[in-house]
Write a protein that holds these residues in place. Structure first.
Motif, PDB file in Angstrom:
ATOM      1  N   UNK A  59     123.672  48.574  17.828  1.00  0.00           N
ATOM      2  CA  UNK A  59     122.862  49.201  18.878  1.00  0.00           C
ATOM      3  C   UNK A  59     122.083  50.432  18.409  1.00  0.00           C
ATOM      4  N   UNK A  60     122.637  51.315  17.562  1.00  0.00           N
ATOM      5  CA  UNK A  60     121.896  52.532  17.199  1.00  0.00           C
ATOM      6  C   UNK A  60     120.679  52.290  16.308  1.00  0.00           C
ATOM      7  N   UNK A  61     120.576  51.126  15.672  1.00  0.00           N
ATOM      8  CA  UNK A  61     119.507  50.897  14.709  1.00  0.00           C
ATOM      9  C   UNK A  61     118.236  50.415  15.420  1.00  0.00           C
ATOM     10  N   UNK A  62     117.086  50.997  15.120  1.00  0.00           N
ATOM     11  CA  UNK A  62     115.840  50.515  15.715  1.00  0.00           C
ATOM     12  C   UNK A  62     115.570  49.044  15.425  1.00  0.00           C
ATOM     13  N   UNK A  63     115.911  48.573  14.227  1.00  0.00           N
ATOM     14  CA  UNK A  63     115.754  47.147  13.923  1.00  0.00           C
ATOM     15  C   UNK A  63     116.630  46.765  12.744  1.00  0.00           C
ATOM     16  N   UNK A  64     117.087  45.511  12.761  1.00  0.00           N
ATOM     17  CA  UNK A  64     117.881  44.953  11.666  1.00  0.00           C
ATOM     18  C   UNK A  64     117.352  43.551  11.388  1.00  0.00           C
ATOM     19  N   UNK A  65     116.978  43.291  10.139  1.00  0.00           N
ATOM     20  CA  UNK A  65     116.493  41.974   9.741  1.00  0.00           C
ATOM     21  C   UNK A  65     117.281  41.446   8.562  1.00  0.00           C
ATOM     22  N   UNK A  66     117.132  40.146   8.300  1.00  0.00           N
ATOM     23  CA  UNK A  66     117.872  39.490   7.227  1.00  0.00           C
ATOM     24  C   UNK A  66     116.916  38.640   6.407  1.00  0.00           C
ATOM     25  N   UNK A  67     116.767  38.985   5.132  1.00  0.00           N
ATOM     26  CA  UNK A  67     115.961  38.190   4.213  1.00  0.00           C
ATOM     27  C   UNK A  67     116.928  37.326   3.400  1.00  0.00           C
ATOM     28  N   UNK A  68     117.002  36.038   3.746  1.00  0.00           N
ATOM     29  CA  UNK A  68     117.982  35.146   3.123  1.00  0.00           C
ATOM     30  C   UNK A  68     117.360  34.480   1.900  1.00  0.00           C
ATOM     31  N   UNK A  69     118.008  34.650   0.772  1.00  0.00           N
ATOM     32  CA  UNK A  69     117.525  34.061  -0.471  1.00  0.00           C
ATOM     33  C   UNK A  69     118.009  32.627  -0.639  1.00  0.00           C
ATOM     34  N   UNK A  70     119.268  32.370  -0.198  1.00  0.00           N
ATOM     35  CA  UNK A  70     119.829  31.033  -0.377  1.00  0.00           C
ATOM     36  C   UNK A  70     121.050  30.878   0.516  1.00  0.00           C
ATOM     37  N   UNK A  71     121.259  29.661   0.989  1.00  0.00           N
ATOM     38  CA  UNK A  71     122.441  29.332   1.774  1.00  0.00           C
ATOM     39  C   UNK A  71     123.331  28.371   1.003  1.00  0.00           C
ATOM     40  N   UNK A  72     124.643  28.578   1.137  1.00  0.00           N
ATOM     41  CA  UNK A  72     125.655  27.762   0.476  1.00  0.00           C
ATOM     42  C   UNK A  72     126.567  27.199   1.567  1.00  0.00           C
ATOM     43  N   UNK A  73     126.598  25.880   1.704  1.00  0.00           N
ATOM     44  CA  UNK A  73     127.370  25.223   2.760  1.00  0.00           C
ATOM     45  C   UNK A  73     128.511  24.415   2.153  1.00  0.00           C
ATOM     46  N   UNK A  74     129.692  24.583   2.719  1.00  0.00           N
ATOM     47  CA  UNK A  74     130.830  23.806   2.256  1.00  0.00           C
ATOM     48  C   UNK A  74     131.914  23.755   3.314  1.00  0.00           C
ATOM     49  N   UNK A  75     132.236  22.552   3.791  1.00  0.00           N
ATOM     50  CA  UNK A  75     133.240  22.436   4.839  1.00  0.00           C
ATOM     51  C   UNK A  75     132.799  23.172   6.090  1.00  0.00           C
ATOM     52  N   UNK A  76     133.636  24.104   6.553  1.00  0.00           N
ATOM     53  CA  UNK A  76     133.281  24.890   7.738  1.00  0.00           C
ATOM     54  C   UNK A  76     132.768  26.273   7.377  1.00  0.00           C
ATOM     55  N   UNK A  77     132.381  26.448   6.098  1.00  0.00           N
ATOM     56  CA  UNK A  77     131.963  27.753   5.583  1.00  0.00           C
ATOM     57  C   UNK A  77     130.482  27.766   5.229  1.00  0.00           C
ATOM     58  N   UNK A  78     129.799  28.812   5.675  1.00  0.00           N
ATOM     59  CA  UNK A  78     128.418  29.083   5.283  1.00  0.00           C
ATOM     60  C   UNK A  78     128.392  30.451   4.626  1.00  0.00           C
ATOM     61  N   UNK A  79     127.944  30.498   3.370  1.00  0.00           N
ATOM     62  CA  UNK A  79     127.737  31.768   2.681  1.00  0.00           C
ATOM     63  C   UNK A  79     126.239  31.963   2.496  1.00  0.00           C
ATOM     64  N   UNK A  80     125.756  33.130   2.872  1.00  0.00           N
ATOM     65  CA  UNK A  80     124.335  33.461   2.746  1.00  0.00           C
ATOM     66  C   UNK A  80     124.162  34.582   1.722  1.00  0.00           C
ATOM     67  N   UNK A  81     123.279  34.349   0.776  1.00  0.00           N
ATOM     68  CA  UNK A  81     122.865  35.394  -0.158  1.00  0.00           C
ATOM     69  C   UNK A  81     121.651  36.055   0.476  1.00  0.00           C
TER      70      UNK A  81
END
Length: 284
Positions: A59-81
């Motif tokens: 809430x205190x931050x004026x804005x928050x963004x995410x620049x995703x370089x790559x996604x890794x999917x396996x089973x029920x797990x998602x890891x984002x770089x």
């Protein structure tokens, strides 16, 4: 683009953060779902606690963004770089960019957990470089965290800044992963609970590092060489990314036990670069 819908619920998280939709974001999580962001700075479990996390960090931050370089999917797990890009109260004209490993687990159409590895020391240093304005923001954040989340959570966050795994120790672990030399692998990971995942498969090995090593080599290839792309350290956790010459990649999240030996490690293999996307209009 990967059309797998398993992780649609997780992909809604950055959209709702951008929209400042607290209720929608909290409701992404299972009733007993939790967030650790960053890891080792306190676990916020359940919808009420997740609301507190929002009030303290988002809430205190004026804005928050995410620049995703790559996604890794396996089973029920998602890891984002990813790189987390935040505009703060300290300097509305500057963007705080923080490299991170973001790990989501999903279950029953809900987010079961979200854990983030990023380096709090670098973030604190960024604020200090802003002079008095940055120090005022750090002070307000410390008061906010103590008042809303409690002294325990505030102290846990402080420990991620002042202590935890050293970069030297982290590099030794990363080198052992990269070199994939069986003797060194067993030395570092012989007592580790290891999960090796790719696509819909997830293989768990409880203190059977040799079998985990063979499982990983079956995916990577016996003669492939992985180079270190990036690693981040927070508390007792290490996040690392590796790539080979064909842009195949491996994401690793590792936790040390209290005796400073490797206790738990998740490795997700990505045979081709992909970034999962979900239409923002559908995320409402």
């Amino acid at each position: 683009m990967n059309e797998d819908k398993r992780f649609d619920i997780a992909l809604r998280s950055p959209v709702l953060v951008d929209r400042k939709d607290k209720q929608g974001w909290v409701e992404l999580f299972a009733a007993d779902g939790f967030i650790e962001d960053p890891v080792d700075a306190g676990r916020y479990r359940g919808h009420e606690a997740l609301g507190v996390f929002w009030d303290v960090f988002i809430a205190p931050q004026p804005s928050i963004g995410f620049d995703v370089n790559r996604d890794f999917c396996g089973g029920n797990t998602l890891i984002r770089q990813a790189t987390v890009q935040t505009v703060t109260e300290a300097d509305p004209k500057a963007v705080l960019e923080v490299p991170a490993l973001l790990r989501y687990t999903v279950d029953g159409g809900k987010v079961a957990s979200l854990q983030a590895i990023w380096e709090p020391r670098q973030v604190v240093q960024w604020f200090l470089q802003r002079g008095p304005a940055g120090m005022r923001v750090l002070g307000r954040q410390a008061i906010r965290m103590t008042r809303l989340a409690g002294m325990g959570k505030a102290l846990s966050f402080g420990r991620t800044v002042a202590g935890g795994m050293s970069r030297v120790h982290a590099k030794a672990l990363v080198d052992a992963m990269r070199d994939a030399e069986p003797k060194a692998w067993l030395e570092h990971f012989g007592q580790t609970e290891i999960t090796v995942a790719q696509a819909t498969e997830e293989n768990r090995f409880e203190r059977d590092a040799s079998a985990a090593f063979d499982c990983l080599r079956d995916r990577v290839g016996a003669h492939a060489r992985l180079d270190v792309d990036q690693f981040v350290v927070c508390g007792r956790h290490l996040g690392a990314f590796f790539r080979d010459a064909d842009d195949r990649a491996l994401a690793v999240m590792l936790r040390l036990g209290r005796d400073a030996t490797s206790a738990e490690m998740t490795m997700v293999w990505s045979p081709a670069r992909d970034v999962l996307r979900r239409d923002s209009a559908a995320a409402a």
